[in-house]
Design a protein around this motif. Structure first.
Motif, mmCIF file in Angstrom:
data_model
loop_
_atom_site.group_PDB
_atom_site.id
_atom_site.type_symbol
_atom_site.label_atom_id
_atom_site.label_comp_id
_atom_site.label_asym_id
_atom_site.label_seq_id
_atom_site.Cartn_x
_atom_site.Cartn_y
_atom_site.Cartn_z
ATOM 1 N N SER A 324 0.808 -1.222 0.000
ATOM 2 C CA SER A 324 0.000 0.000 0.000
ATOM 3 C C SER A 324 0.841 1.272 0.000
ATOM 4 O O SER A 324 1.860 1.351 0.694
ATOM 5 N N PRO A 325 0.402 2.301 -0.740
ATOM 6 C CA PRO A 325 1.094 3.597 -0.683
ATOM 7 C C PRO A 325 0.928 4.271 0.673
ATOM 8 O O PRO A 325 1.646 5.219 0.986
ATOM 9 N N MET A 326 -0.002 3.775 1.480
ATOM 10 C CA MET A 326 -0.195 4.341 2.812
ATOM 11 C C MET A 326 0.950 3.979 3.763
ATOM 12 O O MET A 326 0.997 4.461 4.890
ATOM 13 N N ILE A 332 5.971 12.491 1.686
ATOM 14 C CA ILE A 332 6.231 11.883 0.380
ATOM 15 C C ILE A 332 4.936 11.746 -0.408
ATOM 16 O O ILE A 332 4.897 12.001 -1.618
ATOM 17 N N ILE A 333 3.854 11.366 0.276
ATOM 18 C CA ILE A 333 2.550 11.247 -0.395
ATOM 19 C C ILE A 333 2.129 12.597 -0.959
ATOM 20 O O ILE A 333 1.752 12.716 -2.134
ATOM 21 N N THR A 338 1.324 16.245 -5.572
ATOM 22 C CA THR A 338 1.524 17.566 -6.180
ATOM 23 C C THR A 338 2.247 17.435 -7.517
ATOM 24 O O THR A 338 1.857 18.064 -8.523
ATOM 25 N N GLU A 339 3.285 16.614 -7.559
ATOM 26 C CA GLU A 339 4.022 16.396 -8.804
ATOM 27 C C GLU A 339 3.123 15.762 -9.867
ATOM 28 O O GLU A 339 3.142 16.157 -11.035
ATOM 29 N N PHE A 340 2.311 14.810 -9.456
ATOM 30 C CA PHE A 340 1.377 14.142 -10.362
ATOM 31 C C PHE A 340 0.387 15.143 -10.957
ATOM 32 O O PHE A 340 0.152 15.183 -12.170
ATOM 33 N N LEU A 361 -5.514 8.452 1.682
ATOM 34 C CA LEU A 361 -4.069 8.239 1.705
ATOM 35 C C LEU A 361 -3.420 8.874 2.941
ATOM 36 O O LEU A 361 -2.427 8.383 3.449
ATOM 37 N N ILE A 362 -3.994 9.958 3.411
ATOM 38 C CA ILE A 362 -3.398 10.691 4.525
ATOM 39 C C ILE A 362 -4.029 10.280 5.860
ATOM 40 O O ILE A 362 -3.351 9.967 6.826
#
Length: 414
Positions: A324-326, A332-333, A338-340, A361-362
């Motif tokens: 998981s990205p969590m 980093i998330i 923001t970059e995406f 996610l947060i």
């Protein structure tokens, strides 16, 4: 549009319109309900109508009617999301009413013996892929690899307890019986086009119900000719509402590392179906730790394809935790999102980002918790194991260079 759904804001439509059957044959309230809970197995009932009108289902409907939906254990996932400010499946179902997919809801609401209007099912866990965040419960192809997996995976939800499951002819009969009165049919897997029981169902649907909306979630790797013929017939002869949802998590080598099947063959299948039917698809990536840094690549590749209706990034891996990205720090998330968003800023004409930057996610972040401590080493052990499974010596750290420094980055955030 249903006046009842519109007026009774506390009412979840799911138990009032149909059932969901998991890849193991368990009947649940909806796709969010834990598979082992509630109504038991399809084989326990002589018909789906009896399951739908059983005492447990009637009790759930009465509790929602009496504004006691919060007391239903199977609905905890949605209530937790609502309480934390996230979008829940309950919310999605309420929005769906605006699409006029419930023509019989109000007339059925008052009936004591109810007719199934919505059915979501998986006829089996037969699949042609070994997705990196999946398991033997949802994919038969995973079963031999589960036996060789790291020992800490055994005995868990994503462990080796699963086995090959396919509905019997008698259970398929129960599905065929309810097709004539459905307003919506949702077919999932496993992989729907890997199990020919789904062909029986599609062909029967074409014969008995020309108006039901049909939704199929697929990896698009292969659509056998007879399936293609049934889809073409439904589109060209009946011209009913179709929704194809493509589980496309990345592009190129990263797609093949995550999903295990060939990317270009998958794209070719999508093109052929479009050429034969004119159907456009929803690209629906499952956001995992593995594609989180490369989501913009999906948009770059698919945003202007004529066979793509939109891209919906709403599914986030929450389990297994080590996929998981969590597991990433909040900073980093946030930086990655923001970059995406910067990269895709000029490409949002046909894109629908539903949950990429919401609370899920947060708010449910694992980093720094006991969950993280338990799973942090498993991140890298699991990557190594998937590396060992992939053809052409595909290695995640070579495909996504960010992973070469990520382990040290995570240590710095502690």
């Amino acid at each position: 549009m249903s006046k009842i759904v519109e007026e009774k804001t506390w009412l979840c439509p799911a138990p009032f319109e149909g059932l969901t059957i998991s890849p193991t044959g368990h009947i649940t309230l909806c796709c969010v309900t834990p598979h082992e809970q509630f109504l038991g197995h399809i084989s326990q009932y002589s018909s789906l109508e009896k399951a739908y009108n059983s005492e447990p289902m009637n009790l759930v409907r009465q509790m929602f009617t009496d504004k006691k939906g919060r007391n239903i254990p199977q609905c905890k996932v949605c209530w937790d999301k609502i309480d934390s400010g996230e979008q829940s499946y309950f919310d999605e179902l309420k929005v769906k009413d605006g699409n006029k997919t419930r023509p019989h809801f109000d007339e059925d609401f008052e009936k004591e013996y109810k007719t199934i209007r919505f059915l979501e099912f998986s006829t089996s866990n037969i699949c042609n892929a070994t997705c990196s965040m999946c398991n033997g419960m949802f994919s038969s192809k995973w079963l031999p690899y589960e036996e060789q997996a790291p020992s800490w995976r055994k005995g868990t939800t994503h462990g080796t307890d699963a086995e090959l499951y396919r509905m019997t002819d008698n259970d398929i009969r129960k599905i065929l019986e309810v097709l004539p009165t459905l307003d919506e049919l949702v077919i999932k897997g496993g992989e729907p086009f890997a199990d020919y029981n789904n062909l029986k169902i599609l062909e029967r649907l074409n014969e008995c119900n020309s108006t039901a909306k049909l939704s199929i979630t697929t990896n698009f790797h292969i659509i056998p000719p007879k399936f293609m013929d049934a889809i073409i017939e439904r589109k060209k002869v009946h011209n009913t509402v179709f929704q194809f949802i493509g589980s496309i998590d990345a592009t190129g080598d990263l797609y093949e590392w995550i999903r295990s099947t060939y990317f270009l063959r998958t794209v070719d299948t999508m093109k052929r179906l479009y050429e034969n039917t004119g159907l456009k698809y929803i690209i629906s990536p499952t956001i995992s730790l593995y594609n989180f840094f490369n989501l913009a690549d999906i948009v770059e590749y698919f945003h202007d394809k004529e066979y793509v209706a939109r891209i919906a990034m709403k599914k986030i891996v929450s389990t297994p935790k080590y996929c998981s990205p969590m597991m990433l720090p909040k900073q980093i998330i946030n930086d990655t999102i923001t970059e995406f968003q910067t990269k895709i800023a000029d490409k949002n004409k046909n894109i629908s980002f539903l949950n990429v930057d919401d609370n899920s996610l947060i708010g449910d972040n694992y980093f720094g918790t006991e969950i993280y401590d338990e799973n942090k080493d498993r991140i890298w052990e699991w990557i190594d194991y998937i590396d060992s499974m992939r053809y052409n010596d595909l290695k995640l750290l070579e495909i996504v260079p960010r992973f070469k420094t990520l382990k040290d980055e995570l240590e710095q955030y502690k």
